[in-house]
Write a protein that holds these residues in place. Structure first.
Motif, PDB file in Angstrom:
ATOM      1  N   ASN A 255       0.814  -1.216   0.000  1.00 46.35           N
ATOM      2  CA  ASN A 255       0.000   0.000   0.000  1.00 46.35           C
ATOM      3  C   ASN A 255       0.846   1.263   0.000  1.00 46.35           C
ATOM      4  OD1 ASN A 255      -2.535  -1.211  -0.177  1.00 46.35           O
ATOM      5  ND2 ASN A 255      -2.553  -1.669   2.024  1.00 46.35           N
ATOM      6  N   THR A 256       2.036   1.171   0.559  1.00 47.99           N
ATOM      7  CA  THR A 256       2.961   2.303   0.468  1.00 47.99           C
ATOM      8  C   THR A 256       3.316   2.559  -0.999  1.00 47.99           C
ATOM      9  OG1 THR A 256       3.858   1.855   2.668  1.00 47.99           O
ATOM     10  CG2 THR A 256       5.236   3.162   1.191  1.00 47.99           C
ATOM     11  N   GLY A 257       3.564   1.486  -1.738  1.00 50.28           N
ATOM     12  CA  GLY A 257       3.805   1.640  -3.173  1.00 50.28           C
ATOM     13  C   GLY A 257       2.590   2.213  -3.885  1.00 50.28           C
ATOM     14  N   LYS A 258       1.402   1.725  -3.514  1.00 47.26           N
ATOM     15  CA  LYS A 258       0.185   2.198  -4.193  1.00 47.26           C
ATOM     16  C   LYS A 258      -0.075   3.679  -3.948  1.00 47.26           C
ATOM     17  CE  LYS A 258      -2.474  -2.098  -4.636  1.00 47.26           C
ATOM     18  NZ  LYS A 258      -3.611  -2.880  -4.086  1.00 47.26           N
ATOM     19  N   VAL A 259       0.195   4.156  -2.716  1.00 44.83           N
ATOM     20  CA  VAL A 259      -0.076   5.569  -2.436  1.00 44.83           C
ATOM     21  C   VAL A 259       0.945   6.472  -3.142  1.00 44.83           C
ATOM     22  CG1 VAL A 259       1.235   5.975  -0.296  1.00 44.83           C
ATOM     23  CG2 VAL A 259      -0.975   7.102  -0.636  1.00 44.83           C
ATOM     24  N   ILE A 260       2.141   5.950  -3.389  1.00 45.83           N
ATOM     25  CA  ILE A 260       3.111   6.716  -4.187  1.00 45.83           C
ATOM     26  C   ILE A 260       2.587   6.834  -5.622  1.00 45.83           C
ATOM     27  CG2 ILE A 260       5.446   6.730  -5.154  1.00 45.83           C
ATOM     28  CD1 ILE A 260       6.401   5.262  -2.612  1.00 45.83           C
ATOM     29  N   VAL A 261       2.128   5.718  -6.174  1.00 42.18           N
ATOM     30  CA  VAL A 261       1.585   5.704  -7.532  1.00 42.18           C
ATOM     31  C   VAL A 261       0.364   6.617  -7.627  1.00 42.18           C
ATOM     32  CG1 VAL A 261       0.380   4.236  -9.203  1.00 42.18           C
ATOM     33  CG2 VAL A 261       2.517   3.439  -8.130  1.00 42.18           C
ATOM     34  N   GLU A 262      -0.499   6.560  -6.622  1.00 41.10           N
ATOM     35  CA  GLU A 262      -1.692   7.420  -6.592  1.00 41.10           C
ATOM     36  C   GLU A 262      -1.297   8.895  -6.598  1.00 41.10           C
ATOM     37  OE1 GLU A 262      -4.334   6.579  -3.219  1.00 41.10           O
ATOM     38  OE2 GLU A 262      -4.646   8.749  -2.995  1.00 41.10           O
ATOM     39  N   THR A 263      -0.226   9.234  -5.886  1.00 38.18           N
ATOM     40  CA  THR A 263       0.209  10.636  -5.783  1.00 38.18           C
ATOM     41  C   THR A 263       0.864  11.113  -7.080  1.00 38.18           C
ATOM     42  OG1 THR A 263       0.626  10.210  -3.451  1.00 38.18           O
ATOM     43  CG2 THR A 263       1.511  12.257  -4.348  1.00 38.18           C
ATOM     44  N   LEU A 264       1.666  10.259  -7.674  1.00 36.66           N
ATOM     45  CA  LEU A 264       2.329  10.625  -8.936  1.00 36.66           C
ATOM     46  C   LEU A 264       1.345  10.663 -10.089  1.00 36.66           C
ATOM     47  CD1 LEU A 264       5.649   8.588  -9.100  1.00 36.66           C
ATOM     48  CD2 LEU A 264       5.400  11.056  -8.897  1.00 36.66           C
ATOM     49  N   GLY A 265       0.407   9.723 -10.086  1.00 36.00           N
ATOM     50  CA  GLY A 265      -0.582   9.642 -11.152  1.00 36.00           C
ATOM     51  C   GLY A 265       0.090   9.422 -12.492  1.00 36.00           C
ATOM     52  N   THR A 266      -0.331  10.193 -13.475  1.00 35.17           N
ATOM     53  CA  THR A 266       0.170   9.952 -14.823  1.00 35.17           C
ATOM     54  C   THR A 266       1.365  10.836 -15.169  1.00 35.17           C
ATOM     55  OG1 THR A 266      -1.411  11.552 -15.651  1.00 35.17           O
ATOM     56  CG2 THR A 266      -2.094   9.244 -15.654  1.00 35.17           C
ATOM     57  N   SER A 267       1.883  11.574 -14.192  1.00 36.74           N
ATOM     58  CA  SER A 267       3.047  12.411 -14.537  1.00 36.74           C
ATOM     59  C   SER A 267       4.255  11.514 -14.772  1.00 36.74           C
ATOM     60  CB  SER A 267       3.313  13.435 -13.437  1.00 36.74           C
ATOM     61  OG  SER A 267       3.494  12.799 -12.203  1.00 36.74           O
TER      62      SER A 267
END
Lengths: 227, 227, 227, 227
Positions: free
Chosen positions: A142-154
């Protein structure tokens, strides 16, 4: 894999050498995209005793493929980033002092000058807090997922790092050495940003056109810096 | 006792090596629980000239049993901790910069992130002020007593250190090396907490479930970190 | 030019040695006034691999005269300073932590004590922001121009450095080593000024007669300091 | 004088070794009370090239008795202290970062904890500003006089240092090594005091009875610390 193990070992050893890691508080990994295999630091081994053969090989689902030790506890975080962003070749996690302080403060590291803009195109984001459920079940994933969620498509190479709320920095790059490089940069700009805001709480973020100029003269299609 | 003397010597030498001690401003000890004997640094000997044979052996009442020098002036504080908490194998005292600054500020070092929660289960407490009488009579013993009063019945290995008001940090662990380890950790989190609060005075303490997760994945019954 | 190349090489190597430069974030140059040629660090070469023969020779218009590499991206800034101020023999640019923090804060580094006044006769100025046009066209040249605009007709050896807004410090001197010396001094006084103002936000600038005394006992016609 | 020259040389070399001096920004001296002669660092000689034979011998009126160089520009300040306080055997001046920041802030370094009280019996005073006349005529002598005026009749070994307003620290002791020791202590407590007040602006000074206890257990008639 011998060459990649050596690169990951060197990257891990560069973390304490650059003052980013105390004891075992950090880890570096790299991926072999063709074979879909990730090399990462073993869990809980002191830096002073580590050899390149201690590096652990896992597949993108986290199954151990090679190596005498368990992979780093943070492996699931690294893998989530590799799965989502094919551009990434290396990932680093540390608890470096200044970047971690921003993570504890719960604030993005603001883009205040050209040192920052030479590597990061805009603020270095801070993730939202994980929920209780996200922490209790599959915390590292989930730590990985929240990083991905924050970065999004940038483009992750335009924002080659982030601070995880109440935790610390993750950085990445085209390979393990590049991820270490960005960990050093983030720590430097985190420190400067703290001091600059302490000197002048009313300071302004870097002018957008100056940020564009510096990022693009190094990373844009017509880059001329360091050529 | 030769082996324990060597361990205590090594622990003392690790204090300046880790930047925690200037001149003779610190001391480490360890206990042999079977024999009820404590090995501690001698008083006022410069680190550069110290040998393992200079370590002093005292019993739990503070009587010197072995060694050419007087034991550290802080011996009575160490002994009070060993007598009260049978879990302790080693104790360390320093005047390290950041932890001492919190002691001078008279505030607990707040639990703000996972670096802290990996070792300390909650804030690192600050003792109350000693009274004039407590300072004038048996000052070093009373320093031990006020630490015990502050910790109370909590597990000392869940709070492996404290700051003594207007004085500085004491840490402990299962042996002398572990107590040194906790002294390094406390200094690191004391520094981060200062910077984090300077960046954002309105920051929130670490979410309880995140603190639990980090402490327990290292120290709980189902620990998996660093295994 | 061999001797000047060696001096410029030594000056560049002194930057990381004095903790002023991380990676390749800095450059030093020097000028041979008789021949009108400037020796400067090559662009993007890591300090660890650099040799004196890698230094690049350019004329005052920026044409490469000698050397296997492109000159530093900041060459146009250095040249603008050499063209305007015949007193200058060496120029240095870094992103050193404390001076850069003042540049990000957008404030002059105030003259607060004798350490400052021994080298800088008054505040260390901060340039105005460059306009969007100045950044997009001939950015590095315009950086030189805004430094010249800020200094104006004051003696550049009485103000041997400046901070460029949202960027970082430039320093200069009678030769490359002197410019490095001033980079070290600026970093030291930038750090002290931050701490001093943090201790006492209402502090006063150095008394003018004390500043005059210190600057003049070192640099005035009757200098007696360090003789 | 050979032995005293060696001691003064060693004391001077200890200043950069302890991070207290950059370039030539410091000086140490010692006195031979029987002969009334003072040995001091020469003016403007780089630390890297200095030998013990470069030390300069002057009498208490400042006349050079021996040595190939001019004595330090600050000699008149040292001599004023030796003339007034017969207890002093050594004097040190530096521009160390944290102590100088307090000097620039124009504030005494407050006694906040036992680290301070182990060496300084009360606050470390800051002198008043010198008048324009005092700066223009016999500046270095007047610096010594204002230190004496500030200390008054208090025992200089109970207050083994001071910060001179807008300038920096002077320390002293029973010999040159002791004066260096106090310079290291002042820098450490100056740093801690800054951080402690930054953490808690409302903190209280050290309890008087705790200060007495710590100072007296080391320096009082019944001292038992470090014995």
């Amino acid at each position: 894999m011998q060459k990649l193990k050596q690169q990951v070992f060197d990257a891990n050893m560069d973390l304490p050498r650059n003052g980013l890691v105390t004891f075992t508080w950090g880890n570096a990994s790299a991926i072999d995209r063709e074979r879909g295999l990730v090399v990462i630091k073993p869990s809980g081994i002191a830096y002073g005793n580590m050899k390149s053969d201690d590096m652990v090989v896992v597949d993108l689902q986290g199954n151990r493929v090679e190596g005498p030790w368990c992979p780093s506890s943070d492996t699931a975080t690294h893998l989530a980033l590799y799965r989502r962003y094919p551009q990434l070749g290396g990932v680093v996690h540390t608890h470096s002092t200044y970047a971690t302080a921003w993570a504890q403060a719960g604030l993005a590291i603001p883009a205040l000058g050209t040192t920052h803009a030479d590597y990061f195109f805009g603020d270095i984001p801070c993730t939202r807090a994980l929920s209780e459920e996200e922490v209790q079940e599959e915390y590292e994933l989930n730590t990985g997922k929240v990083i991905v969620e924050t970065l999004g498509t940038s483009d992750p190479l335009h924002t080659p790092g982030i601070v995880v709320y109440q935790h610390g920095p993750f950085t990445w790059g085209k390979d393990a050495a590049d991820a270490v490089h960005h960990a050093v940069v983030m720590e430097a700009v985190a420190r400067m940003a703290w001091i600059a805001r302490s000197i002048n709480p009313a300071l302004k973020p870097i002018d957008t056109y100056l940020m564009n100029k510096h990022f693009m003269r190094k990373h844009g299609p017509n880059a001329y810096y360091g050529q």
